[in-house]
Design a protein around this motif. Structure first.
Motif, PDB file in Angstrom:
ATOM      1  N   THR A  38      -9.606   9.269  -2.730  1.00 43.61           N
ATOM      2  CA  THR A  38     -10.783   9.818  -2.065  1.00 43.61           C
ATOM      3  C   THR A  38     -10.539  11.296  -1.793  1.00 43.61           C
ATOM      4  OG1 THR A  38      -9.955   9.304   0.155  1.00 43.61           O
ATOM      5  CG2 THR A  38     -11.358   7.641  -0.902  1.00 43.61           C
ATOM      6  N   VAL A  39     -11.630  12.022  -1.642  1.00 41.21           N
ATOM      7  CA  VAL A  39     -11.554  13.434  -1.272  1.00 41.21           C
ATOM      8  C   VAL A  39     -12.383  13.601  -0.008  1.00 41.21           C
ATOM      9  CG1 VAL A  39     -12.079  15.797  -1.977  1.00 41.21           C
ATOM     10  CG2 VAL A  39     -11.293  14.151  -3.669  1.00 41.21           C
ATOM     11  N   GLY A  40     -11.774  14.207   1.006  1.00 37.08           N
ATOM     12  CA  GLY A  40     -12.446  14.352   2.284  1.00 37.08           C
ATOM     13  C   GLY A  40     -12.080  13.205   3.207  1.00 37.08           C
ATOM     14  N   TYR A  41     -12.681  13.200   4.390  1.00 41.79           N
ATOM     15  CA  TYR A  41     -12.413  12.168   5.382  1.00 41.79           C
ATOM     16  C   TYR A  41     -13.338  10.981   5.110  1.00 41.79           C
ATOM     17  CZ  TYR A  41     -11.721   9.979   9.928  1.00 41.79           C
ATOM     18  OH  TYR A  41     -11.424   9.093  10.931  1.00 41.79           O
ATOM     19  N   CYS A  42     -12.777   9.861   4.641  1.00 44.07           N
ATOM     20  CA  CYS A  42     -13.567   8.709   4.193  1.00 44.07           C
ATOM     21  C   CYS A  42     -13.045   7.400   4.787  1.00 44.07           C
ATOM     22  CB  CYS A  42     -13.530   8.611   2.671  1.00 44.07           C
ATOM     23  SG  CYS A  42     -14.006  10.089   1.803  1.00 44.07           S
TER      24      CYS A  42
ATOM     25  N   ARG B 159       1.889   3.130   6.783  1.00 45.96           N
ATOM     26  CA  ARG B 159       2.801   4.201   6.351  1.00 45.96           C
ATOM     27  C   ARG B 159       2.134   5.047   5.283  1.00 45.96           C
ATOM     28  NH1 ARG B 159       8.599   2.171   5.093  1.00 45.96           N
ATOM     29  NH2 ARG B 159       8.782   4.406   4.914  1.00 45.96           N
ATOM     30  N   TYR B 160       2.361   6.335   5.357  1.00 45.12           N
ATOM     31  CA  TYR B 160       1.815   7.270   4.379  1.00 45.12           C
ATOM     32  C   TYR B 160       2.792   8.411   4.161  1.00 45.12           C
ATOM     33  CZ  TYR B 160       0.656  10.176   8.422  1.00 45.12           C
ATOM     34  OH  TYR B 160       0.732  10.937   9.561  1.00 45.12           O
TER      35      TYR B 160
ATOM     36  N   MET C 216       0.844  -1.170   0.000  1.00 43.42           N
ATOM     37  CA  MET C 216       0.000   0.000   0.000  1.00 43.42           C
ATOM     38  C   MET C 216       0.895   1.241   0.000  1.00 43.42           C
ATOM     39  SD  MET C 216      -3.350   0.766   2.373  1.00 43.42           S
ATOM     40  CE  MET C 216      -3.002  -0.588   3.398  1.00 43.42           C
ATOM     41  N   ASN C 217       0.610   2.172  -0.890  1.00 42.20           N
ATOM     42  CA  ASN C 217       1.406   3.383  -1.038  1.00 42.20           C
ATOM     43  C   ASN C 217       0.472   4.584  -0.879  1.00 42.20           C
ATOM     44  OD1 ASN C 217       3.486   5.112  -1.535  1.00 42.20           O
ATOM     45  ND2 ASN C 217       3.477   4.806  -3.748  1.00 42.20           N
ATOM     46  N   ILE C 218       0.263   5.017   0.355  1.00 43.32           N
ATOM     47  CA  ILE C 218      -0.704   6.074   0.656  1.00 43.32           C
ATOM     48  C   ILE C 218      -0.048   7.441   0.577  1.00 43.32           C
ATOM     49  CG2 ILE C 218      -2.281   6.986   2.411  1.00 43.32           C
ATOM     50  CD1 ILE C 218      -3.176   4.279   1.442  1.00 43.32           C
ATOM     51  N   GLN C 219      -0.708   8.355  -0.107  1.00 45.33           N
ATOM     52  CA  GLN C 219      -0.313   9.768  -0.133  1.00 45.33           C
ATOM     53  C   GLN C 219      -1.492  10.579   0.373  1.00 45.33           C
ATOM     54  OE1 GLN C 219       0.635  10.152  -4.387  1.00 45.33           O
ATOM     55  NE2 GLN C 219       2.569  11.024  -3.719  1.00 45.33           N
ATOM     56  N   ILE C 220      -1.211  11.505   1.280  1.00 46.67           N
ATOM     57  CA  ILE C 220      -2.248  12.402   1.788  1.00 46.67           C
ATOM     58  C   ILE C 220      -1.863  13.817   1.397  1.00 46.67           C
ATOM     59  CG2 ILE C 220      -3.463  13.271   3.810  1.00 46.67           C
ATOM     60  CD1 ILE C 220      -2.803  10.641   5.218  1.00 46.67           C
TER      61      ILE C 220
ATOM     62  N   VAL D 171      -6.960  14.950   0.120  1.00 42.95           N
ATOM     63  CA  VAL D 171      -7.008  14.053  -1.029  1.00 42.95           C
ATOM     64  C   VAL D 171      -6.091  12.887  -0.667  1.00 42.95           C
ATOM     65  CG1 VAL D 171      -6.455  13.762  -3.466  1.00 42.95           C
ATOM     66  CG2 VAL D 171      -7.398  15.929  -2.665  1.00 42.95           C
ATOM     67  N   VAL D 172      -6.654  11.695  -0.583  1.00 44.19           N
ATOM     68  CA  VAL D 172      -5.891  10.511  -0.180  1.00 44.19           C
ATOM     69  C   VAL D 172      -5.811   9.577  -1.380  1.00 44.19           C
ATOM     70  CG1 VAL D 172      -5.726   8.600   1.446  1.00 44.19           C
ATOM     71  CG2 VAL D 172      -6.733  10.768   2.182  1.00 44.19           C
ATOM     72  N   ARG D 173      -4.572   9.248  -1.763  1.00 45.93           N
ATOM     73  CA  ARG D 173      -4.349   8.368  -2.914  1.00 45.93           C
ATOM     74  C   ARG D 173      -3.721   7.061  -2.471  1.00 45.93           C
ATOM     75  NH1 ARG D 173      -0.497  10.224  -6.954  1.00 45.93           N
ATOM     76  NH2 ARG D 173      -1.335   8.537  -8.173  1.00 45.93           N
ATOM     77  N   ASN D 174      -4.151   5.994  -3.121  1.00 40.63           N
ATOM     78  CA  ASN D 174      -3.549   4.680  -2.961  1.00 40.63           C
ATOM     79  C   ASN D 174      -3.470   4.082  -4.355  1.00 40.63           C
ATOM     80  OD1 ASN D 174      -2.606   2.221  -2.063  1.00 40.63           O
ATOM     81  ND2 ASN D 174      -4.622   1.482  -1.445  1.00 40.63           N
TER      82      ASN D 174
END
Length: 110
Positions: free
Chosen positions: A98-102, A27-28, A1-5, A90-93
């Motif tokens: 997603t946009v916002g708190y989801c 990890r993000y 998983m490669n999370i970007q916030i 904006v959270v990317r994987n």
């Protein structure tokens, strides 16, 4: 998983998103949207995942100007030039975003 916030330093939802991943020891990478912005490719990937309308922060006074732009490319250029118009976080994987708190959607990413 490669999370970007991608978020703003004073955004409450951005801090909640970071806390969500931190509590689960995921990890993000955190990116200050106002300081560093998004690349054209990152923005295009998010638009493909969530759509352009979901990405625009309607609370920003300049958001109404985007409605007068005829072409989607012009709207993307405006978002690249003025990242404060982007709703955060904006959270990317990968290709998912997603946009916002989801947190309900993020559970499926784990």
């Amino acid at each position: 998983m490669n999370i970007q916030i991608f978020g703003k330093s004073k955004c409450f939802d951005t801090k909640k998103a970071e806390r969500y991943f931190k509590e689960r020891r995921i990890r993000y990478q955190s990116v200050d949207l106002l300081k560093y912005g998004m690349s054209r490719g990152e923005l295009a990937s998010v638009v493909r995942a969530v759509g352009l309308a979901a990405l625009v922060n309607e609370k920003d006074p300049d958001a109404a100007l985007l409605t007068y732009l005829a072409y989607e490319n012009d709207k993307l250029e405006k978002l690249l030039e003025h990242p404060q118009l982007i709703k955060t976080p904006v959270v990317r994987n990968g290709r998912q975003a997603t946009v916002g708190y989801c947190p309900d959607l993020w559970k499926n990413w784990e």
